[in-house]
Design an enzyme around this catalytic site. Structure first.
Site, short mmCIF file in Angstrom:
data_model
loop_
_atom_site.label_atom_id
_atom_site.label_comp_id
_atom_site.label_asym_id
_atom_site.label_seq_id
_atom_site.Cartn_x
_atom_site.Cartn_y
_atom_site.Cartn_z
NE ARG A 8 -3.57 0.10 2.86
CZ ARG A 8 -3.55 0.98 3.84
NH1 ARG A 8 -2.78 0.36 4.72
NH2 ARG A 8 -3.88 1.90 4.01
CE LYS A 39 1.43 -5.03 6.29
NZ LYS A 39 1.35 -4.01 5.83
NE ARG A 55 -1.57 10.94 20.18
CZ ARG A 55 -2.52 11.43 20.89
NH1 ARG A 55 -4.05 11.16 20.63
NH2 ARG A 55 -2.30 12.61 21.79
#
Ligand code: BTN
Length: 323
Positions: free
Chosen positions: A121, A186, A320
């Site tokens: 992506r 991932k 965050r």
């Protein structure tokens, strides 16, 4: 020399002498050496021992188109019009895009052992070493253009997670919009590319990359990643994995066409890695901080920001640090 034949010969992980390889493939010692170098460049570790010959550092099970086809359930196999297993290609998504508006393309499934220009992506590269992972693309036609595709990429992520459950892989989650996460890193990515009429008949190429085994070439990946092999107790057969993921994907696509993403929302929420987390959402010209509430019926991200919940359709999420 036929590179696929040489790889098939070495796949058993045993030693094969230069003489044996030369005889089998009808080539000279010099030609073998050149092809061994090529195989190493594609991501396989080859040992050479004087007097014994060549051997892979570990055996590999190559993808087998007939085996994959035979393992598919009747919905998936009746959908397929053409199935390719390519040893080397630039990108399976490109192969699928090239065929997308042809008759065969409408039910095209393309796997590759190696991609020289695997695409991720946002213009990123998808590192695609030979023989270690799963790279495939399929084409799906939709009648109502881009509007019918809302939530499609999330649905694909969920159908991968559902397929992986069959292999007893725990610790899976989904990061909006479509990263499959394993133990916080991932493990699989999805790239959708569309061609045709954006407001009418269009074809969507669904590209899936799943990290199955570690390979040196993957050291260049610049984000936290993991492979299924790192958590699985048994050795994973990529053919079996391919069968399960395609079966799951075709079943989900059939449901998606009728019911849209809303039918997948509860399943997606179950694996939502971001729910309740403080994140930054970066879009083309903005960056917004907020707390993730979940996703809506269209697959949009629900973010609580400045006291109200807003829905976002695109962007890149960074989690965050919570203070
Ligand atoms: C991502 O960035 O997360 C998406 C990665 C998608 C990779 C797959 S591998 C098979 C298909 N062919 C490509 O070139 N990309 C997709």
């Amino acid at each position: 020399m036929d590179l696929h034949k040489l790889i098939s010969m070495l796949a058993d992980g045993e030693f094969h002498s230069g003489e044996e390889i030369g005889e089998c493939l009808g080539v000279s010692r010099a030609a073998i050496w050149k092809q061994i170098k090529r195989i190493e460049e594609l991501g396989l570790d080859v040992f050479k021992v004087t007097g014994k010959g060549y051997k892979l550092s570990a055996p590999i099970r190559l993808l087998d188109g007939d085996r994959i086809f035979d393992g598919l359930n009747s919905s998936a196999s009746s959908w397929i019009r053409k199935l390719d297993v390519l040893t080397i290609t630039d990108s399976t998504n490109q192969r699928a895009l090239d065929l997308a508006d042809t008759v065969a393309g409408k039910g095209y499934l393309c796997f590759a052992e190696y991609q020289s220009q695997g695409r991720g992506r946002r213009g990123r590269k998808w590192v695609s070493p030979l023989g270690s992972n799963l790279y495939f693309s399929m084409v799906k036609e939709f009648a109502n253009g881009a509007a019918a595709l809302e939530g499609l990429s999330l649905m694909v992520g969920l159908s991968i997670v559902n397929a992986l459950k069959e292999f007893d892989i725990g610790g899976l989650s989904l990061k909006w919009p479509n990263d499959v996460i394993l133990e916080g890193k991932k493990v699989a990515g999805i790239l959708l590319e569309m061609t045709g009429d954006p407001s009418g008949l269009c074809q969507v190429v669904i590209g899936v990359g799943i990290n199955v085994a570690k390979s040196k070439m993957m050291d260049e990946i610049d984000q936290a990643w993991i492979s299924l092999g790192e958590v699985s107790n048994s050795s994973l057969d990529r053919n079996q994995l391919a069968i399960s993921v395609v079966n799951s994907l075709v079943a989900s696509l059939e449901k998606f066409e009728v019911e849209g993403f809303a039918a997948f929302r509860p399943g997606w929420s179950e694996y939502d890695a971001l729910k309740g987390r403080s994140v930054s959402l970066t879009t083309a010209n903005n960056s917004i901080n907020g707390d993730v509430v979940g996703v809506d019926d269209t697959g949009g991200l629900l973010l609580r920001t400045e006291g109200e919940v807003k829905c976002f359709k695109g962007g890149e999420i960074t989690v965050r640090l919570e203070s």
